[in-house]
Motif scaffolding. Structure first.
Motif, PDB file in Angstrom:
ATOM      1  N   UNK A  87       0.820  -1.207   0.000  1.00 12.38           N
ATOM      2  CA  UNK A  87       0.000   0.000   0.000  1.00 12.38           C
ATOM      3  C   UNK A  87       0.852   1.255   0.000  1.00 12.38           C
ATOM      4  N   UNK A  88       2.072   1.184   0.573  1.00 17.19           N
ATOM      5  CA  UNK A  88       2.932   2.359   0.569  1.00 17.19           C
ATOM      6  C   UNK A  88       3.326   2.757  -0.833  1.00 17.19           C
ATOM      7  N   UNK A  89       3.242   1.826  -1.787  1.00 15.34           N
ATOM      8  CA  UNK A  89       3.573   2.131  -3.170  1.00 15.34           C
ATOM      9  C   UNK A  89       2.366   2.612  -3.964  1.00 15.34           C
ATOM     10  N   UNK A  90       1.182   2.348  -3.425  1.00 14.72           N
ATOM     11  CA  UNK A  90       0.006   2.656  -4.213  1.00 14.72           C
ATOM     12  C   UNK A  90      -0.523   4.046  -3.973  1.00 14.72           C
ATOM     13  N   UNK A  91      -0.209   4.660  -2.815  1.00 17.50           N
ATOM     14  CA  UNK A  91      -0.618   6.034  -2.564  1.00 17.50           C
ATOM     15  C   UNK A  91      -2.118   6.185  -2.617  1.00 17.50           C
ATOM     16  N   UNK A  92      -2.636   7.152  -3.372  1.00 15.65           N
ATOM     17  CA  UNK A  92      -4.057   7.473  -3.348  1.00 15.65           C
ATOM     18  C   UNK A  92      -4.887   6.536  -4.203  1.00 15.65           C
ATOM     19  N   UNK A 107       7.365   6.669  -6.302  1.00 17.67           N
ATOM     20  CA  UNK A 107       6.232   5.777  -6.014  1.00 17.67           C
ATOM     21  C   UNK A 107       4.947   6.560  -5.807  1.00 17.67           C
ATOM     22  N   UNK A 108       5.042   7.722  -5.166  1.00 19.31           N
ATOM     23  CA  UNK A 108       3.851   8.564  -5.012  1.00 19.31           C
ATOM     24  C   UNK A 108       3.390   9.058  -6.379  1.00 19.31           C
ATOM     25  N   UNK A 109       4.327   9.455  -7.234  1.00 20.74           N
ATOM     26  CA  UNK A 109       3.973   9.891  -8.582  1.00 20.74           C
ATOM     27  C   UNK A 109       3.279   8.800  -9.370  1.00 20.74           C
TER      28      UNK A 109
END
Length: 241
Positions: free
Chosen positions: A3-8, A130-132
């Motif tokens: 989930x930390x890689x998937x963001x919103x 990853x956020x991008x």
């Protein structure tokens, strides 16, 4: 996927341009009333204009018009040229609007992405890239209902979306590789100071958007600010890996 890689995504997914931030900002209010009037006067002119022309059209004193024109030139919103003369006398300085004067900004979108970076700062797996990627997946129309996309379809959709964000992309194809010549960065003022963060978000957006478009193409690299007004994104066919 972590989930930390998937963001919103999923429950807290931001739908850019719908429930989330718009892909581009409204016209900037950063100019004062007089300077905005001077800029609009230059933009409306069919050719480059001199100080006296602008002063007459805006009802300003010539010294005041010159002051605002020089300030606009310093901000790269107008360009100065010297009028060619075939007779004796001091040549006039002429002013014409630049592309930067009408180029859009997308700082609302950037602010949302930076806020997500900040909120994830304690997560060792979360980076600007990853956020991008997470945001890149939200700014393209989901491809599942359109069937399989070709490389050309994916690149064309990517170009349309990033044109809406404000990057002014131009596509150049070289075999299985495509170069997106990004003629304008809508985040440039911040990107020049914090390139690792802002350009990392940008690269992630490219990667996430292409992944959402079926993964037929991948963003291989991003060369930021090759010139003050040009970044180059390199995309290749996933089948060529």
């Amino acid at each position: 996927m972590n989930r930390s890689e998937t963001g919103p995504v999923d429950g807290d997914r931001h739908h850019a341009g719908a429930d989330g931030p718009s892909l581009s900002d409204p016209p900037s209010p950063r100019l004062g009333t007089r300077r905005r009037a001077v800029l609009e006067c230059v933009q409306r002119a069919p050719e480059a204009v001199g100080v006296a022309d602008v002063a007459a059209l805006t009802h300003l004193h010539p010294n005041t018009a010159r002051f605002h024109l020089d300030a606009l030139a310093a901000d790269e919103l107008v360009a100065r040229t010297v009028e060619p003369r075939t007779t004796r006398g001091r040549p006039r300085i002429l002013y014409a609007a630049t592309a930067e004067a009408t180029a859009q900004r997308s700082y609302t979108l950037l602010a949302h992405m930076l806020a997500h970076v900040a909120s994830s700062s304690g997560d060792g797996h979360s980076t600007p890239v990853t956020v991008g990627r997470s945001w890149g997946r939200t700014i393209v129309e989901h491809a599942s209902d359109r069937g399989a996309l070709s490389m050309d379809d994916a690149v064309d959709t990517l170009k349309q979306v990033f044109d809406e964000v404000g990057f002014q992309p131009e596509v150049q194809t070289h075999g299985t590789e495509v170069a997106l010549m990004l003629r304008h960065c809508p985040f440039r003022e911040v990107a020049t100071v914090y390139p690792d963060v802002v350009c990392g978000l940008h690269l992630g957006m490219l990667q996430g958007a292409l992944a959402e478009l079926g993964g037929v193409a991948v963003a291989e690299s991003l060369d930021p600010l090759v010139t003050p007004h040009l970044c180059i994104a390199r995309v290749r066919s996933a089948a060529a890996a």
